[in-house]
Scaffold this active site. Structure first.
Site, PDB file in Angstrom:
ATOM      1  N   ARG A   1     -34.500 -30.386 -27.386  1.00  0.00           N
ATOM      2  CA  ARG A   1     -33.232 -31.101 -27.553  1.00  0.00           C
ATOM      3  C   ARG A   1     -33.448 -32.589 -27.851  1.00  0.00           C
ATOM      4  NH1 ARG A   1     -30.077 -29.713 -22.281  1.00  0.00           N
ATOM      5  NH2 ARG A   1     -28.624 -31.241 -23.168  1.00  0.00           N
TER       6      ARG A   1
ATOM      7  N   ARG B   1     -37.330 -21.089 -18.237  1.00  0.00           N
ATOM      8  CA  ARG B   1     -35.919 -21.313 -17.926  1.00  0.00           C
ATOM      9  C   ARG B   1     -35.187 -21.889 -19.126  1.00  0.00           C
ATOM     10  NH1 ARG B   1     -36.728 -25.073 -12.750  1.00  0.00           N
ATOM     11  NH2 ARG B   1     -38.423 -25.781 -14.096  1.00  0.00           N
TER      12      ARG B   1
ATOM     13  N   TYR C   1     -37.684 -21.945 -31.134  1.00  0.00           N
ATOM     14  CA  TYR C   1     -36.292 -22.293 -30.834  1.00  0.00           C
ATOM     15  C   TYR C   1     -35.561 -22.605 -32.134  1.00  0.00           C
ATOM     16  CZ  TYR C   1     -37.232 -22.955 -25.809  1.00  0.00           C
ATOM     17  OH  TYR C   1     -37.554 -22.778 -24.482  1.00  0.00           O
TER      18      TYR C   1
ATOM     19  N   ASP D   1     -31.473 -24.147 -19.872  1.00  0.00           N
ATOM     20  CA  ASP D   1     -30.473 -24.954 -19.173  1.00  0.00           C
ATOM     21  C   ASP D   1     -29.064 -24.399 -19.355  1.00  0.00           C
ATOM     22  OD1 ASP D   1     -32.391 -26.714 -18.278  1.00  0.00           O
ATOM     23  OD2 ASP D   1     -32.124 -28.106 -19.952  1.00  0.00           O
TER      24      ASP D   1
END
Length: 249
Positions: A200, A50, A110, A52
């Site tokens: 993050r 997933r 990422y 966000d």
């Protein structure tokens, strides 16, 4: 047949990837189109993981099953002509019936983007995080990142509400790149997998090292503490991109 697709999406107007009641999500939009193509039959998709609300993807991977027999090379067009413009199917291929987009993933990459420009362009406001008045020391950020490489318990870099039993993950690389033409600082991070908000929180913590709110030496202490409160703030979602999902074989 089972199909694997690489997809890209602008996360700005989505409440994340996964279906949520009453909210616009990436999964919902793709499944709507698949249902139309399959004449009202519900077709579920499975993603590598997933993302966000606000998070983007340039290389998310999904799979789904279809009884339809038209050529595989027509699937991308069939989906793209009906999907909203903030989602695109980049490629589709047939895979073995036991392939699983999530469980067979062996790594992810990422990218996190900060804008170092004096004035943050309105055309970039949803796609990078403005550094504002700060001028980070990138060498310090790169040095601090080395303490996170390898296999560790990343409890300190995981959202407190995460409901998992195993916090051990392996980070293969973290590199910082300065894009002079766009005045951007980009962090590229690859690992075996990531906990909820882990990238993050790492980005936010290393940023604090860059602006000298935290020291390089503090990273090892934060890691060993297994305490989320010791790490830095969670960096904003709109600077994050899921760039690549790796599979073995």
């Amino acid at each position: 047949m089972r199909l694997r697709a690489i997809i890209s999406y602008d996360g700005s107007q989505f409440s994340g990837y996964q279906i949520q009641p009453g909210k616009r999500t990436v999964q919902l939009e793709i499944e709507r189109v698949l249902e139309t193509i399959h004449k009202g039959t519900v077709v579920k998709i499975v993603a590598s993981g997933r993302t966000d609300a606000g998070v983007h993807a340039t290389g998310q991977v999904i799979h789904f099953d279809s009884p339809l027999t038209f050529p595989v090379d027509r699937w991308s067009t069939a989906l793209n002509v009906q999907l909203p413009r903030d989602i695109r199917i980049l490629s589709i291929e047939q895979v073995s019936d036991d392939f699983h987009a999530r469980y067979h993933a062996v790594g992810k990459t990422y990218r996190y983007i900060w804008s170092l420009s004096e004035i943050h362009s309105p055309f970039e406001r949803d796609f990078s995080v403005h550094a504002d008045r700060y001028k980070p020391d990138i060498a310090l950020m790169q040095e601090a990142a080395q303490h996170l490489l390898g296999t560790h318990d990343f409890s300190s870099f995981c959202a407190a509400k995460t409901n998992v039993n195993d916090f051990v993950r392996t980070i293969y690389s973290i590199n910082f790149e300065v894009k002079k033409e766009t005045q951007q600082l980009q962090m590229v991070i690859s690992g075996s997998g990531f906990l909820y908000n882990m990238v993050r929180i790492i980005a936010g913590t290393l940023w604090e090292v860059g602006i000298q709110k935290k020291s390089v030496e503090s990273i090892s202490k934060i890691l060993s503490s297994c305490d989320r409160k010791e790490a830095g703030k969670t960096a904003p979602a709109h600077g994050l991109y899921l760039e690549k999902v790796a599979y073995g074989g």
